[in-house]
Design an enzyme around this catalytic site. Structure first.
Site, PDB file in Angstrom:
ATOM      1  N   HIS A 217     -24.712  54.482  15.105  1.00  0.00           N
ATOM      2  CA  HIS A 217     -26.234  54.099  15.026  1.00  0.00           C
ATOM      3  C   HIS A 217     -26.546  54.366  16.599  1.00  0.00           C
ATOM      4  O   HIS A 217     -25.452  54.001  17.213  1.00  0.00           O
ATOM      5  CB  HIS A 217     -26.311  52.866  14.436  1.00  0.00           C
ATOM      6  CG  HIS A 217     -26.385  52.547  12.896  1.00  0.00           C
ATOM      7  ND1 HIS A 217     -25.982  53.680  12.233  1.00  0.00           N
ATOM      8  CD2 HIS A 217     -26.576  51.741  12.339  1.00  0.00           C
ATOM      9  CE1 HIS A 217     -26.050  53.235  10.975  1.00  0.00           C
ATOM     10  NE2 HIS A 217     -26.432  52.055  11.143  1.00  0.00           N
TER      11      HIS A 217
ATOM     12  N   CYS B  20     -26.041  46.173   9.988  1.00  0.00           N
ATOM     13  CA  CYS B  20     -25.287  46.600  11.158  1.00  0.00           C
ATOM     14  C   CYS B  20     -26.110  46.717  12.343  1.00  0.00           C
ATOM     15  O   CYS B  20     -25.636  46.862  13.447  1.00  0.00           O
ATOM     16  CB  CYS B  20     -24.733  48.101  10.551  1.00  0.00           C
ATOM     17  SG  CYS B  20     -25.877  48.992   9.613  1.00  0.00           S
TER      18      CYS B  20
HETATM   19  N1  LIG Z   1     -23.272  44.205   7.363  1.00  0.00           N
HETATM   20  C1  LIG Z   1     -23.029  45.603   7.274  1.00  0.00           C
HETATM   21  O1  LIG Z   1     -22.839  45.700   8.646  1.00  0.00           O
HETATM   22  C2  LIG Z   1     -23.280  46.562   6.414  1.00  0.00           C
HETATM   23  C3  LIG Z   1     -23.195  45.743   4.937  1.00  0.00           C
HETATM   24  N2  LIG Z   1     -23.404  46.473   3.872  1.00  0.00           N
HETATM   25  C4  LIG Z   1     -23.744  45.984   2.548  1.00  0.00           C
HETATM   26  O2  LIG Z   1     -22.216  45.790   1.985  1.00  0.00           O
HETATM   27  C5  LIG Z   1     -22.473  45.761   0.622  1.00  0.00           C
HETATM   28  C6  LIG Z   1     -21.716  47.026   0.037  1.00  0.00           C
HETATM   29  O3  LIG Z   1     -21.949  48.152   0.274  1.00  0.00           O
HETATM   30  P1  LIG Z   1     -21.354  49.701  -0.121  1.00  0.00           P
HETATM   31  O4  LIG Z   1     -20.042  49.507   0.176  1.00  0.00           O
HETATM   32  O5  LIG Z   1     -22.210  50.592   0.681  1.00  0.00           O
HETATM   33  O6  LIG Z   1     -21.739  49.550  -1.533  1.00  0.00           O
HETATM   34  P2  LIG Z   1     -21.123  50.513  -2.793  1.00  0.00           P
HETATM   35  O7  LIG Z   1     -22.137  50.841  -3.768  1.00  0.00           O
HETATM   36  O8  LIG Z   1     -20.406  51.570  -1.973  1.00  0.00           O
HETATM   37  O9  LIG Z   1     -19.921  49.503  -3.467  1.00  0.00           O
HETATM   38  C7  LIG Z   1     -20.499  48.432  -4.061  1.00  0.00           C
HETATM   39  C8  LIG Z   1     -19.263  47.459  -4.632  1.00  0.00           C
HETATM   40  O10 LIG Z   1     -19.863  46.583  -5.517  1.00  0.00           O
HETATM   41  C9  LIG Z   1     -19.043  46.496  -6.709  1.00  0.00           C
HETATM   42  N3  LIG Z   1     -20.113  46.162  -7.962  1.00  0.00           N
HETATM   43  C10 LIG Z   1     -21.418  46.657  -8.344  1.00  0.00           C
HETATM   44  N4  LIG Z   1     -21.753  45.865  -9.120  1.00  0.00           N
HETATM   45  C11 LIG Z   1     -21.001  44.751  -9.440  1.00  0.00           C
HETATM   46  C12 LIG Z   1     -20.819  43.884 -10.463  1.00  0.00           C
HETATM   47  N5  LIG Z   1     -21.844  43.704 -11.432  1.00  0.00           N
HETATM   48  N6  LIG Z   1     -19.627  42.884 -10.561  1.00  0.00           N
HETATM   49  C13 LIG Z   1     -18.666  43.222  -9.496  1.00  0.00           C
HETATM   50  N7  LIG Z   1     -18.642  44.180  -8.631  1.00  0.00           N
HETATM   51  C14 LIG Z   1     -19.844  45.062  -8.649  1.00  0.00           C
HETATM   52  C15 LIG Z   1     -18.770  48.159  -6.985  1.00  0.00           C
HETATM   53  O11 LIG Z   1     -17.916  48.135  -7.881  1.00  0.00           O
HETATM   54  P3  LIG Z   1     -17.702  49.547  -8.993  1.00  0.00           P
HETATM   55  O12 LIG Z   1     -17.030  50.553  -8.052  1.00  0.00           O
HETATM   56  O13 LIG Z   1     -16.854  49.126  -9.968  1.00  0.00           O
HETATM   57  O14 LIG Z   1     -19.090  49.876  -9.482  1.00  0.00           O
HETATM   58  C16 LIG Z   1     -18.484  48.454  -5.619  1.00  0.00           C
HETATM   59  O15 LIG Z   1     -16.978  47.907  -5.318  1.00  0.00           O
HETATM   60  C17 LIG Z   1     -23.848  45.856   0.301  1.00  0.00           C
HETATM   61  O16 LIG Z   1     -24.483  44.730  -0.167  1.00  0.00           O
HETATM   62  C18 LIG Z   1     -24.287  46.678   1.616  1.00  0.00           C
HETATM   63  O17 LIG Z   1     -25.870  46.118   1.880  1.00  0.00           O
HETATM   64  C19 LIG Z   1     -23.198  47.841   3.951  1.00  0.00           C
HETATM   65  C20 LIG Z   1     -23.060  48.605   5.024  1.00  0.00           C
HETATM   66  C21 LIG Z   1     -22.927  47.679   6.542  1.00  0.00           C
HETATM   67  N1  LIG Z   2     -29.040  49.023   6.319  1.00  0.00           N
HETATM   68  C1  LIG Z   2     -27.930  49.382   6.905  1.00  0.00           C
HETATM   69  C2  LIG Z   2     -26.479  49.219   5.871  1.00  0.00           C
HETATM   70  C3  LIG Z   2     -26.729  48.058   5.139  1.00  0.00           C
HETATM   71  O1  LIG Z   2     -26.249  48.039   4.141  1.00  0.00           O
HETATM   72  O2  LIG Z   2     -27.157  47.034   5.656  1.00  0.00           O
HETATM   73  P1  LIG Z   2     -27.297  45.483   5.047  1.00  0.00           P
HETATM   74  O3  LIG Z   2     -26.061  45.066   5.323  1.00  0.00           O
HETATM   75  O4  LIG Z   2     -28.317  44.821   5.986  1.00  0.00           O
HETATM   76  O5  LIG Z   2     -27.799  45.326   3.683  1.00  0.00           O
HETATM   77  C4  LIG Z   2     -28.085  51.338   7.308  1.00  0.00           C
HETATM   78  O6  LIG Z   2     -28.702  51.570   5.938  1.00  0.00           O
HETATM   79  O7  LIG Z   2     -27.438  51.619   7.981  1.00  0.00           O
END
Ligand SMILES: NC(=O)C1=CN([C@@H]2O[C@H](COP(=O)(O)OP(=O)(O)OC[C@H]3O[C@@H](n4cnc5c(N)ncnc54)[C@H](OP(=O)(O)O)[C@@H]3O)[C@@H](O)[C@H]2O)C=CC1
Ligand SMILES: N[C@@H](CC(=O)OP(=O)(O)O)C(=O)O
Length: 290
Positions: free
Chosen positions: A260, A158
């Protein structure tokens, strides 16, 4: 006349119960041509109605179309109706799962970091480097076995997304940047839910976010750099190699719920410098304001 909205595209969401997955659902609820058909999460949630397992944190209620969908395990056979999946999977599991969906000929658009460094996977910020999508045919052809439809595209971290938009505009106007110094002040929403402990963040600035600085420095080079072609005829991301760019980021977490802020100082290869502040409301990638 053909309207794109006449052609519905069935999509799935991986990690649908998480913070990013919920945002996908909210954004797609009234989309003109994407229709959410399948939701995937971990074994903890699979087999149950979405509304019973999600800890919904969005301001609008859960869209009616997905409330009662039964959550699936994240395996391609449960997404047979879909041509596209959007992934908000935990990065610990995203690599294997997204790879399996690509191998099953689905188009995977991922928010996780797992494939961002892959030499054949585009890291896309649409306003900046949509042309990197031309790497997709090569990604398919080098897959074993070669793919007809499957591929992976990722979005950027992000904080990277927010800064490359003005950096690209500056390079278009004033030529290549040779050095860039960034300090971020990142909202707690970026860390997901439950995120940063309140005793760590309340009345405080947390001066380090694990892995964030390396991601900003590396991803910026991949996004702003062009594409080159080697002697073997294969395309490669040139990482801004023709005009080397030195990146230095320092990332902090601040007690702000959403939005941010980054201060950025740049020096141009042709002389001159600029200092600006970039602020964006939605860590998943709304437009930046400078
Ligand atoms: N690019 C960007 O701008 C951003 C990227 N991200 C990235 O996005 C991703 C998600 O972040 P966030 O939503 O905060 O994370 P959360 O922890 O809120 O959600 C994770 C998800 O993954 C699922 N999950 C976890 N373990 C497994 C498994 N073994 N098999 C299948 N599903 C699984 C969970 O399911 P359950 O509820 O059933 O556990 C849940 O749906 C991360 O990789 C994070 O780094 C985050 C913010 C911004
Ligand atoms: N690292 C970002 C969110 C995030 O999950 O990043 P990434 O997609 O690179 O794992 C934050 O903490 O604000």
């Amino acid at each position: 006349m053909f309207h794109i909205s006449d052609r519905k595209i069935n999509v799935g969401i991986l990690g649908a119960t998480g913070t990013v997955g919920q945002r996908f659902i909210a954004l797609l609820a009234s989309h003109p041509y994407f229709v959410v058909r399948s939701l995937g999460a971990s074994e903890r949630s699979a087999g149950k109605p979405y509304s019973k397992v999600v800890n919904w944190k969005q301001t609008d209620p859960i869209p009616a179309a997905v409330r009662d969908l039964i959550v699936n395990p994240c395996a391609p056979e449960h997404f047979a109706d879909c041509t596209v999946v959007f992934s908000g999977l935990d990065a610990d599991v995203a690599g294997d799962i997204e790879g399996a969906f690509r191998a099953a000929e689905l188009a995977v658009f991922s928010n996780a970091k797992s494939y961002r460094r892959d030499p054949h996977v585009p890291l896309i910020v649409p306003l900046v480097n949509a042309y990197h999508l031309s790497m997709v045919p090569q990604q398919r052809s080098l897959h074993s076995p070669p793919l007809k439809k499957g591929f992976i595209v990722t979005n950027a971290n992000c904080s990277t997304t927010g800064v490359v938009i003005p950096l690209a505009a500056l390079e278009r106007a004033f030529g290549p940047i040779e050095s860039c110094l960034i300090t971020t002040m990142q909202a707690i929403s970026g860390a997901g839910y439950p995120g940063v402990p309140s005793l760590d963040i309340f009345d405080n600035v947390v001066p380090y976010i694990s892995g964030e600085e390396e991601k900003m420095e590396w991803e910026t080079l991949k996004i702003l750099g062009g594409l080159s072609e080697g002697d073997d005829g294969l395309k490669a991301f040139d990482m801004h190699a023709r005009t080397p760019l030195r990146m230095s980021a320092s990332c902090t977490r601040v007690p702000v719920l959403e939005g941010h802020t980054e201060t950025v100082s740049v020096r141009f290869a042709g002389g001159g410098s600029a200092l600006f502040v970039v602020q964006f409301d939605d860590p998943m990638g709304s437009a930046a304001e400078c």
